[in-house]
Design a protein around this motif. Sequence first.
Motif, mmCIF file in Angstrom:
data_model
loop_
_atom_site.group_PDB
_atom_site.id
_atom_site.type_symbol
_atom_site.label_atom_id
_atom_site.label_comp_id
_atom_site.label_asym_id
_atom_site.label_seq_id
_atom_site.Cartn_x
_atom_site.Cartn_y
_atom_site.Cartn_z
ATOM 1 N N THR A 129 1.304 -0.243 -12.363
ATOM 2 C CA THR A 129 2.708 0.057 -12.622
ATOM 3 C C THR A 129 2.835 1.370 -13.363
ATOM 4 O O THR A 129 2.064 1.653 -14.279
ATOM 5 C CB THR A 129 3.356 -1.064 -13.455
ATOM 6 O OG1 THR A 129 3.203 -2.301 -12.783
ATOM 7 C CG2 THR A 129 4.839 -0.796 -13.669
ATOM 8 N N THR A 137 9.796 -0.342 -12.814
ATOM 9 C CA THR A 137 9.372 -1.692 -13.178
ATOM 10 C C THR A 137 8.528 -2.357 -12.101
ATOM 11 O O THR A 137 7.996 -3.423 -12.315
ATOM 12 C CB THR A 137 10.601 -2.570 -13.431
ATOM 13 O OG1 THR A 137 11.405 -2.584 -12.240
ATOM 14 C CG2 THR A 137 11.423 -2.037 -14.592
ATOM 15 N N THR A 161 10.103 -6.219 -17.500
ATOM 16 C CA THR A 161 9.542 -5.315 -16.496
ATOM 17 C C THR A 161 8.412 -6.018 -15.784
ATOM 18 O O THR A 161 7.869 -6.996 -16.277
ATOM 19 C CB THR A 161 8.983 -4.033 -17.126
ATOM 20 O OG1 THR A 161 7.778 -4.350 -17.823
ATOM 21 C CG2 THR A 161 9.988 -3.420 -18.077
ATOM 22 N N SER A 162 8.049 -5.545 -14.633
ATOM 23 C CA SER A 162 6.988 -6.204 -13.889
ATOM 24 C C SER A 162 5.604 -5.717 -14.292
ATOM 25 O O SER A 162 4.631 -6.099 -13.679
ATOM 26 C CB SER A 162 7.190 -6.024 -12.392
ATOM 27 O OG SER A 162 7.116 -4.658 -12.052
ATOM 28 N N TYR A 163 5.518 -4.864 -15.329
ATOM 29 C CA TYR A 163 4.179 -4.453 -15.718
ATOM 30 C C TYR A 163 3.557 -5.442 -16.667
ATOM 31 O O TYR A 163 2.396 -5.361 -16.981
ATOM 32 C CB TYR A 163 4.170 -3.062 -16.333
ATOM 33 C CG TYR A 163 4.784 -2.960 -17.712
ATOM 34 C CD1 TYR A 163 6.126 -2.665 -17.877
ATOM 35 C CD2 TYR A 163 4.013 -3.140 -18.848
ATOM 36 C CE1 TYR A 163 6.681 -2.562 -19.130
ATOM 37 C CE2 TYR A 163 4.563 -3.039 -20.113
ATOM 38 C CZ TYR A 163 5.896 -2.746 -20.248
ATOM 39 O OH TYR A 163 6.448 -2.640 -21.486
ATOM 40 N N GLY A 164 4.358 -6.367 -17.133
ATOM 41 C CA GLY A 164 3.829 -7.397 -17.998
ATOM 42 C C GLY A 164 3.357 -8.587 -17.197
ATOM 43 O O GLY A 164 3.154 -8.517 -15.996
#
Lengths: 113, 114
Positions: free
Chosen positions: A94, A100, B97-100
């Motif tokens: 990412t 995101t 967020t999708s980085y987590g």
Amino acid sequence: DAGVTQSPTHLIKTRGQHVTLRCSPISGHKSVSWYQQVLGQGPQFIFQYYEKEERGRGNFPDRFSARQFPNYSSELNVNALLLGDSALYLCASTNVRGGTEAFFGQGTRLTVV
Amino acid sequence: QQQVKQSPQSLIVQKGGISIINCAYENTAFDYFPWYQQFPGKGPALLIAIRPDVSEKKEGRFTISFNKSAKQFSLHIMDSQPGDSATYFCAASIDGTSYGKLTFGQGTILTVHP
């Protein structure tokens, strides 16, 4: 631009052995996450690294470890392999500052015999 | 409390029909809900995502409906095509967020018959 690349694509190991899986994120992405996907199940979170530091860890035994290198590539290591470790291991990268979306690689199919 | 429950496990739809996949969550701290599409031999690819401040989001033939009070969200695929045949996963994240850490549902195998 190249996407997330993982190597190897397939791997067969014997119980008790050790395995190292590799992931190269998209250029400019500094966050890498690892997931385990058992056949017929959704991916399960293993680790997340950002700027070379571990930022999150899932519910996996200490046999699983990972690290991120200065070029932001990452390795997932699994020791003392069990039959139950057979799965598709996915890496996601990412661009934390730029969005995101997590971009997944094609995965490494690990078979433990 | 970290689970995301997805249904149905499999779905068969005729070409041109509507495919509907449902997910439910328990952890009210979740604040980001993406849907992923996965073809055999490939990694998951993000289709569409929604945050709790929005009740519906549409992108092309794909729509997410979100019911915060019921802690449920669903994916609607309009005018389903054979090329939509794949496994679909809902997911949820706590940190926005999708980085987590993403918590995935069990997946739905969609088959669209010509």
